[in-house]
Design an enzyme around this catalytic site. Sequence first.
Site, PDB file in Angstrom:
ATOM      1  N   HIS A 187      -2.220   7.392   7.460  1.00  0.00           N
ATOM      2  CA  HIS A 187      -1.077   8.311   6.876  1.00  0.00           C
ATOM      3  C   HIS A 187      -1.920   9.499   6.342  1.00  0.00           C
ATOM      4  O   HIS A 187      -1.137  10.602   6.585  1.00  0.00           O
ATOM      5  CB  HIS A 187      -0.624   7.700   5.550  1.00  0.00           C
ATOM      6  CG  HIS A 187       0.657   6.600   5.949  1.00  0.00           C
ATOM      7  ND1 HIS A 187       1.795   7.204   6.612  1.00  0.00           N
ATOM      8  CD2 HIS A 187       0.805   5.247   5.497  1.00  0.00           C
ATOM      9  CE1 HIS A 187       2.599   6.098   6.750  1.00  0.00           C
ATOM     10  NE2 HIS A 187       1.872   5.009   5.989  1.00  0.00           N
ATOM     11  N   GLY A 212       1.001  -1.418   0.113  1.00  0.00           N
ATOM     12  CA  GLY A 212       0.049  -0.094   0.008  1.00  0.00           C
ATOM     13  C   GLY A 212       0.786   1.209   0.050  1.00  0.00           C
ATOM     14  O   GLY A 212       1.997   1.108   0.267  1.00  0.00           O
ATOM     15  N   GLN A 266       2.801   9.817   1.841  1.00  0.00           N
ATOM     16  CA  GLN A 266       4.355   9.516   1.919  1.00  0.00           C
ATOM     17  C   GLN A 266       4.954   9.933   0.859  1.00  0.00           C
ATOM     18  O   GLN A 266       6.299   9.878   0.759  1.00  0.00           O
ATOM     19  CB  GLN A 266       4.176   7.904   1.743  1.00  0.00           C
ATOM     20  CG  GLN A 266       3.524   7.213   3.253  1.00  0.00           C
ATOM     21  CD  GLN A 266       3.521   5.618   3.037  1.00  0.00           C
ATOM     22  OE1 GLN A 266       2.469   5.411   2.413  1.00  0.00           O
ATOM     23  NE2 GLN A 266       4.509   5.107   3.484  1.00  0.00           N
ATOM     24  N   CYS A 305       6.225  -0.472   7.591  1.00  0.00           N
ATOM     25  CA  CYS A 305       5.664   0.906   6.678  1.00  0.00           C
ATOM     26  C   CYS A 305       7.065   1.228   6.006  1.00  0.00           C
ATOM     27  O   CYS A 305       8.206   1.360   6.413  1.00  0.00           O
ATOM     28  CB  CYS A 305       5.422   1.812   7.840  1.00  0.00           C
ATOM     29  SG  CYS A 305       4.916   3.515   7.011  1.00  0.00           S
ATOM     30  N   LEU A 306       6.754   1.544   4.878  1.00  0.00           N
ATOM     31  CA  LEU A 306       7.817   2.328   4.061  1.00  0.00           C
ATOM     32  C   LEU A 306       8.473   3.573   4.527  1.00  0.00           C
ATOM     33  O   LEU A 306       9.558   3.826   4.058  1.00  0.00           O
ATOM     34  CB  LEU A 306       7.311   2.296   2.443  1.00  0.00           C
ATOM     35  CG  LEU A 306       6.726   1.153   1.888  1.00  0.00           C
ATOM     36  CD1 LEU A 306       6.223   1.416   0.469  1.00  0.00           C
ATOM     37  CD2 LEU A 306       7.671   0.117   1.499  1.00  0.00           C
ATOM     38  N   HIS A 364      -4.196   1.495   7.691  1.00  0.00           N
ATOM     39  CA  HIS A 364      -2.767   1.924   7.699  1.00  0.00           C
ATOM     40  C   HIS A 364      -2.608   3.109   7.064  1.00  0.00           C
ATOM     41  O   HIS A 364      -1.984   3.976   7.163  1.00  0.00           O
ATOM     42  CB  HIS A 364      -1.813   0.840   7.466  1.00  0.00           C
ATOM     43  CG  HIS A 364      -0.416   1.158   7.578  1.00  0.00           C
ATOM     44  ND1 HIS A 364       0.600   0.751   8.372  1.00  0.00           N
ATOM     45  CD2 HIS A 364       0.170   2.044   6.564  1.00  0.00           C
ATOM     46  CE1 HIS A 364       1.710   1.097   7.903  1.00  0.00           C
ATOM     47  NE2 HIS A 364       1.576   1.793   6.874  1.00  0.00           N
ATOM     48  N   GLU A 365      -3.302   2.954   5.752  1.00  0.00           N
ATOM     49  CA  GLU A 365      -2.983   4.118   4.647  1.00  0.00           C
ATOM     50  C   GLU A 365      -3.763   5.335   5.030  1.00  0.00           C
ATOM     51  O   GLU A 365      -3.393   6.539   4.861  1.00  0.00           O
ATOM     52  CB  GLU A 365      -3.597   3.659   3.386  1.00  0.00           C
ATOM     53  CG  GLU A 365      -2.813   2.368   2.854  1.00  0.00           C
ATOM     54  CD  GLU A 365      -1.174   2.421   3.025  1.00  0.00           C
ATOM     55  OE1 GLU A 365      -0.399   3.516   3.340  1.00  0.00           O
ATOM     56  OE2 GLU A 365      -0.501   1.329   3.054  1.00  0.00           O
TER      57      GLU A 365
HETATM   58  O1  GNR Z   1       4.308  -2.642   2.644  1.00  0.00           O
HETATM   59  C1  GNR Z   1       3.740  -2.418   3.606  1.00  0.00           C
HETATM   60  N1  GNR Z   1       3.138  -3.670   4.225  1.00  0.00           N
HETATM   61  C2  GNR Z   1       2.283  -3.702   5.336  1.00  0.00           C
HETATM   62  C3  GNR Z   1       2.151  -4.839   6.298  1.00  0.00           C
HETATM   63  C4  GNR Z   1       1.646  -4.731   7.336  1.00  0.00           C
HETATM   64  C5  GNR Z   1       0.633  -3.782   7.576  1.00  0.00           C
HETATM   65  C6  GNR Z   1       0.751  -2.883   6.800  1.00  0.00           C
HETATM   66  C7  GNR Z   1       1.384  -2.492   5.694  1.00  0.00           C
HETATM   67  S1  GNR Z   1       1.605  -1.341   4.745  1.00  0.00           S
HETATM   68  C8  GNR Z   1       3.243  -1.095   4.164  1.00  0.00           C
HETATM   69  C9  GNR Z   1       3.408  -0.148   3.211  1.00  0.00           C
HETATM   70  C10 GNR Z   1       3.025   1.333   3.655  1.00  0.00           C
HETATM   71  O2  GNR Z   1       3.983   1.916   4.417  1.00  0.00           O
HETATM   72  N2  GNR Z   1       2.070   1.911   3.412  1.00  0.00           N
HETATM   73  O3  GNR Z   1       1.765   2.763   4.045  1.00  0.00           O
HETATM   74 NI    NI Z   2       2.968   2.953   5.860  1.00  0.00          NI
END
Ligand code: GNR
Ligand code: NI
Length: 171
Positions: free
Chosen positions: A137, A46, A51, A91-92, A133-134
């Site tokens: 953000h 995601g 980001q 998270c990236l 999660h997104e």
């Molecule tokens: O790549 C991602 N893997 C992930 C694994 C578990 C819960 C959430 C994520 S999202 C993350 C990519 C990211 O940072 N998206 O904002």
């Molecule tokens: Ni993230």
Amino acid sequence: MSKLKILEFPDPRLRTKATPVVAVDDALRVFIGDMFETMYAAPGIGLAATQVDLHKRLLVADVSVDKDQPHVLINPEIIEKDGVTVTDEGCLSVPGYYEEVERAEHVKVRFLDRDGNETELDAHGILAVCIQHEIDHLDGKLFVDYLSEAKRTRIRKKLEKERRQQNAVVI
Ligand code: GNR
Ligand code: NI
């Protein structure tokens, strides 16, 4: 298409609250293409516009193994949620750290798709977790905010140290 630079914790720009998208146009669709390229290259499941330093309410996701189920969610709103699931999240924008986070197991989300049409999606499991999660953000929130302050500070200090060392190499 071009790959975009991903902001990393503790960059203050990651704390920006994104504002709604007002027009789903060709310029936005080009940017969405760049977001997918960036997400797939990372690789990640995601990516939120926040980001990549665009503070608009827009996210992309693809949790499929074959990377052939892309989702685009514009101005997403969670309209139902239920159940509980704990996931080892990464998270990236917080590279190299994985910690357990508790979220709803199912969300129903309403959004505009890449053509600007209002749509609803029932997401379960990892897709539901990813969407939550997104959307965090887009509200300036990171998964490390669910951890203890001690853990969050340790992660911040390690990332700041890594950043200093990376910068020293190119001097
Ligand atoms: O790549 C991602 N893997 C992930 C694994 C578990 C819960 C959430 C994520 S999202 C993350 C990519 C990211 O940072 N998206 O904002
Ligand atoms: Ni993230």
